[in-house]
Motif scaffolding. Structure first.
Motif, PDB file in Angstrom:
ATOM      1  N   GLU A 184      11.192   3.620   2.891  1.00  0.00           N
ATOM      2  CA  GLU A 184      10.124   3.566   1.898  1.00  0.00           C
ATOM      3  C   GLU A 184      10.678   4.020   0.553  1.00  0.00           C
ATOM      4  O   GLU A 184      11.349   5.050   0.464  1.00  0.00           O
ATOM      5  N   LEU A 185      10.373   3.232  -0.462  1.00  0.00           N
ATOM      6  CA  LEU A 185      10.846   3.516  -1.801  1.00  0.00           C
ATOM      7  C   LEU A 185       9.660   3.436  -2.746  1.00  0.00           C
ATOM      8  O   LEU A 185       8.952   2.416  -2.780  1.00  0.00           O
ATOM      9  N   LEU A 186       9.425   4.518  -3.477  1.00  0.00           N
ATOM     10  CA  LEU A 186       8.285   4.600  -4.402  1.00  0.00           C
ATOM     11  C   LEU A 186       6.978   4.246  -3.694  1.00  0.00           C
ATOM     12  O   LEU A 186       6.090   3.619  -4.255  1.00  0.00           O
ATOM     13  N   GLY A 187       6.887   4.659  -2.431  1.00  0.00           N
ATOM     14  CA  GLY A 187       5.659   4.468  -1.664  1.00  0.00           C
ATOM     15  C   GLY A 187       5.512   3.115  -1.015  1.00  0.00           C
ATOM     16  O   GLY A 187       4.498   2.859  -0.354  1.00  0.00           O
ATOM     17  N   GLU A 188       6.503   2.235  -1.184  1.00  0.00           N
ATOM     18  CA  GLU A 188       6.429   0.904  -0.595  1.00  0.00           C
ATOM     19  C   GLU A 188       7.430   0.788   0.548  1.00  0.00           C
ATOM     20  O   GLU A 188       8.543   1.292   0.455  1.00  0.00           O
ATOM     21  N   ARG A 189       7.038   0.081   1.605  1.00  0.00           N
ATOM     22  CA  ARG A 189       7.870  -0.025   2.799  1.00  0.00           C
ATOM     23  C   ARG A 189       8.684  -1.304   2.780  1.00  0.00           C
ATOM     24  O   ARG A 189       8.156  -2.388   2.524  1.00  0.00           O
ATOM     25  N   PHE A 190       9.982  -1.150   3.073  1.00  0.00           N
ATOM     26  CA  PHE A 190      10.867  -2.310   3.147  1.00  0.00           C
ATOM     27  C   PHE A 190      10.385  -3.254   4.246  1.00  0.00           C
ATOM     28  O   PHE A 190      10.065  -2.844   5.355  1.00  0.00           O
ATOM     29  N   GLY A 191      10.334  -4.558   3.907  1.00  0.00           N
ATOM     30  CA  GLY A 191       9.848  -5.555   4.851  1.00  0.00           C
ATOM     31  C   GLY A 191       8.409  -5.942   4.617  1.00  0.00           C
ATOM     32  O   GLY A 191       7.952  -6.982   5.102  1.00  0.00           O
ATOM     33  N   MET A 193       0.845  -1.206   0.000  1.00  0.00           N
ATOM     34  CA  MET A 193       0.000   0.000   0.000  1.00  0.00           C
ATOM     35  C   MET A 193       0.874   1.248   0.000  1.00  0.00           C
ATOM     36  O   MET A 193       1.788   1.387   0.804  1.00  0.00           O
ATOM     37  N   LYS A 194       0.606   2.169  -0.881  1.00  0.00           N
ATOM     38  CA  LYS A 194       1.416   3.375  -0.995  1.00  0.00           C
ATOM     39  C   LYS A 194       1.037   4.373   0.090  1.00  0.00           C
ATOM     40  O   LYS A 194      -0.119   4.638   0.337  1.00  0.00           O
ATOM     41  N   ARG A 195       2.077   4.940   0.721  1.00  0.00           N
ATOM     42  CA  ARG A 195       1.836   5.824   1.855  1.00  0.00           C
ATOM     43  C   ARG A 195       2.257   7.267   1.591  1.00  0.00           C
ATOM     44  O   ARG A 195       1.928   8.149   2.353  1.00  0.00           O
ATOM     45  N   THR A 196       3.058   7.503   0.558  1.00  0.00           N
ATOM     46  CA  THR A 196       3.626   8.818   0.360  1.00  0.00           C
ATOM     47  C   THR A 196       3.877   9.070  -1.110  1.00  0.00           C
ATOM     48  O   THR A 196       4.016   8.141  -1.894  1.00  0.00           O
ATOM     49  N   ASP A 197       3.950  10.345  -1.486  1.00  0.00           N
ATOM     50  CA  ASP A 197       4.281  10.705  -2.860  1.00  0.00           C
ATOM     51  C   ASP A 197       5.786  10.881  -3.051  1.00  0.00           C
ATOM     52  O   ASP A 197       6.227  11.157  -4.158  1.00  0.00           O
ATOM     53  N   ALA A 198       6.561  10.718  -1.974  1.00  0.00           N
ATOM     54  CA  ALA A 198       8.006  10.851  -2.091  1.00  0.00           C
ATOM     55  C   ALA A 198       8.578   9.686  -2.887  1.00  0.00           C
ATOM     56  O   ALA A 198       8.063   8.570  -2.857  1.00  0.00           O
ATOM     57  N   ILE A 199       9.660   9.946  -3.608  1.00  0.00           N
ATOM     58  CA  ILE A 199      10.378   8.874  -4.291  1.00  0.00           C
ATOM     59  C   ILE A 199      11.048   7.968  -3.261  1.00  0.00           C
ATOM     60  O   ILE A 199      11.045   6.743  -3.375  1.00  0.00           O
ATOM     61  N   LEU A 200      11.592   8.591  -2.235  1.00  0.00           N
ATOM     62  CA  LEU A 200      12.375   7.869  -1.235  1.00  0.00           C
ATOM     63  C   LEU A 200      12.203   8.544   0.115  1.00  0.00           C
ATOM     64  O   LEU A 200      12.234   9.772   0.209  1.00  0.00           O
ATOM     65  N   ASP A 201      12.006   7.742   1.153  1.00  0.00           N
ATOM     66  CA  ASP A 201      11.845   8.290   2.500  1.00  0.00           C
ATOM     67  C   ASP A 201      12.539   7.357   3.487  1.00  0.00           C
ATOM     68  O   ASP A 201      12.131   6.202   3.659  1.00  0.00           O
TER      69      ASP A 201
END
Length: 268
Positions: free
Chosen positions: A65-72, A1-9
């Motif tokens: 988070e990368l492209l709105g997806e969370r590592f793990g 699930m996408k959480r942010t519009d950032a490319i990388l967080d």
């Protein structure tokens, strides 16, 4: 699930192996429309940070988070298909006799030494990308007979074949002679200015390679962030003196910077 519009967080990212703290408390956010450089001395953690972004090095602590997806939580193998990577490690894996056009096509399949069947449309797309990276005349030339600068451009074409949202360039000027390096940097400047260009993350330890197209910077020292933000706020003599452990001076000419190093060791 996408959480942010950032490319990388990245929040409080840490990587520890044994008693060695490779990265410590890294915070970094990349927004759409920005182009970043990562600058630091050898051993500052640049490569480890990239390895964590691409899922090859698992963080010990923190969130990524990368492209709105969370590592793990997301499948990083699938996410890598949306990330273009150009590095010296890829150079060593390419098949010597593979023509440049097939090297570019291989980017669609995230494959080294192309064996997958491809379509006429794939080849047209690859030729178009070779034209964009100013290497269309090399389409049938084998990898073995490309110069270092030509290889870098072809690898960028390969990375763009998958239409990535993020393009990571890990010290792409390593091994280039001064003329080839300048031609390549001018090419990057043009690439970054293109409409719909992917977000660029450019890793280097040479200030001279930071082109005007780069808007923001991350400066690392011994696995920690010394500075992050707009280029004009982080590219200063105080931070760079700390980053490289020696007194430095910056000289600016026509939008480009040169670093002059004193023989006096800095107090950091």
């Amino acid at each position: 699930m996408k959480r942010t519009d950032a490319i990388l967080d990245v929040h409080n990212l840490a990587i520890q192996r044994g008693n060695t703290r490779i990265l410590d408390g890294v915070n970094w956010r990349v927004e759409r429309g920005q182009h970043w450089f990562i600058l630091g001395a050898n051993g500052s953690g640049k490569t480890s940070l990239l390895s964590s972004l691409t899922g090859y090095l698992t963080p010990t602590e923190g969130e990524l988070e990368l492209l709105g997806e969370r590592f793990g939580e997301a499948d990083w193998r699938l996410l890598r298909l949306h990330i273009g990577i150009v590095s010296s490690a890829v150079h060593q894996l390419m098949a010597p006799e593979e023509p440049a056009v097939e090297t570019v096509i291989s980017g669609k399949f995230a494959m080294i030494d192309l064996w997958e069947r491809y379509t006429a449309a794939d080849k047209r797309a690859a030729l178009r990308l070779l034209r964009e990276v100013e290497c269309e005349h090399l389409s049938e030339r084998p990898w073995l007979y490309l110069s270092q600068g030509e290889r870098q451009r072809v690898l960028i074409g390969r990375a763009l074949m998958a239409k990535p949202k993020l393009l990571i360039l890990d010290e792409p000027c390593a091994g280039l002679d001064p003329v080839a390096r300048e031609h390549f940097l001018q090419f990057l400047q043009r690439l970054g200015r293109q409409r719909n260009a992917p977000t660029l993350v450019f890793v280097t330890h040479h200030v001279e390679e930071i082109m005007p197209v780069f808007t923001h910077g991350l400066i690392l020292r011994e696995g920690r962030v010394l500075g992050t933000g707009p280029k004009k706020t982080v590219l200063n003599e105080r931070l760079l003196t700390r980053a490289f452990g020696s007194k430095v001076a910056l000289v600016q000419h026509k939008g480009r910077l040169t670093l002059r190093v004193s023989t006096t060791k800095a107090v950091v």
